[in-house]
Write a protein that holds these residues in place. Sequence first.
Motif, short mmCIF file in Angstrom:
data_model
loop_
_atom_site.label_atom_id
_atom_site.label_comp_id
_atom_site.label_asym_id
_atom_site.label_seq_id
_atom_site.Cartn_x
_atom_site.Cartn_y
_atom_site.Cartn_z
N LYS A 131 -4.74 0.62 22.51
CA LYS A 131 -4.81 -0.74 22.53
C LYS A 131 -5.36 -1.50 23.96
N GLU A 132 -4.44 -0.84 25.08
CA GLU A 132 -4.63 -1.34 26.40
C GLU A 132 -5.98 -0.94 26.93
N SER A 133 -6.53 0.14 26.58
CA SER A 133 -7.78 0.50 26.85
C SER A 133 -8.99 -0.36 26.52
N LEU A 134 -8.82 -1.04 25.42
CA LEU A 134 -9.68 -1.72 24.80
C LEU A 134 -10.35 -3.07 25.59
N PRO A 135 -11.56 -3.43 25.44
CA PRO A 135 -11.97 -4.52 26.29
C PRO A 135 -11.48 -5.71 25.64
N ASN A 136 -11.36 -6.95 26.62
CA ASN A 136 -10.77 -8.03 26.20
C ASN A 136 -11.95 -9.21 26.42
N PRO A 137 -12.30 -9.55 25.49
CA PRO A 137 -13.52 -10.59 25.38
C PRO A 137 -13.10 -11.91 26.62
N ILE A 138 -12.14 -12.43 26.19
CA ILE A 138 -11.68 -13.74 26.79
C ILE A 138 -11.56 -13.34 28.49
N HIS A 139 -10.95 -12.22 28.55
CA HIS A 139 -11.06 -11.98 30.16
C HIS A 139 -12.61 -12.14 30.69
N ALA A 140 -13.07 -11.22 29.85
CA ALA A 140 -14.62 -10.93 30.48
C ALA A 140 -15.53 -12.27 30.47
N ALA A 141 -15.13 -13.11 29.36
CA ALA A 141 -16.00 -14.57 29.44
C ALA A 141 -15.39 -15.30 30.81
N ALA A 142 -14.02 -15.26 30.97
CA ALA A 142 -13.74 -15.96 32.14
C ALA A 142 -14.08 -15.65 33.40
N ALA A 143 -14.01 -14.46 33.39
CA ALA A 143 -14.56 -13.62 34.79
C ALA A 143 -16.03 -13.90 34.85
N SER A 144 -16.95 -13.93 33.97
CA SER A 144 -18.32 -14.07 34.09
C SER A 144 -18.48 -15.45 34.39
#
Length: 225
Positions: A131-144
């Motif tokens: 589960k920890e290795s899965l991508p996080n959509p919210i983190h990716a969106a905020a970083a972008s």
Amino acid sequence: MASSNHSSSLNQTKFVHPNNDLEQQETLEVETKDFDYSKRSQWLRAAVLGANDGLVSTASLMMGVGAVKQDIKVMILTGFAGLVAGACSMAIGEFVSVYSQLDIEVAQMKREKERENNGRQRDEVEDEEEKESLPNPIHAAAASALAFSVGAMVPLLAASFIREYRVRVGVVLGAVSFALVVFGWLGAVLGKAPTLRSCVRVLVGGWLAMAITFGLTKLIGSSGL
């Protein structure tokens, strides 16, 4: 004599095993460091590319509007609108893209569980690690969105305090050119590519985007449409 040879071989064995363990530990540490660096560099490179997008698109918008409207307020409002619209667009696009990737990986994990376990209960530690290795959509969106906003702030700040039109355009062009070189250098370092070639490529690409936007907007604005 035999006992002496036996004792000698035991001593050699005592010294060999720690060395082998030490070599394995050092190899594992090197592999872990390489993995961490690779993962970090991918995120940093994506952030640099996002900031470069914000820089070029916002600067091009400001230069395009500045070609027909010399008022500083119009230029700043155009850049700000470009920042907000671009950051939202980047965030939504990244969220949708990463969420789709997450769905694919979760479905793949379920198929692997069914194929490997055959009814056996899985270890909770294994599940948590997956589960920890899965991508996080919210983190990716905020970083972008954050990376795009950082790049877009460069031309906005450069133009905010200069009333004279020609000086303002020159300062924006200079600040954006410097930022393009910096982003090109960072992208080359993180991607382990030739530095000079990357800087020139990013700089010329940014100049072309601004020049095309400025020229076409000037052409349409002068035609009376």
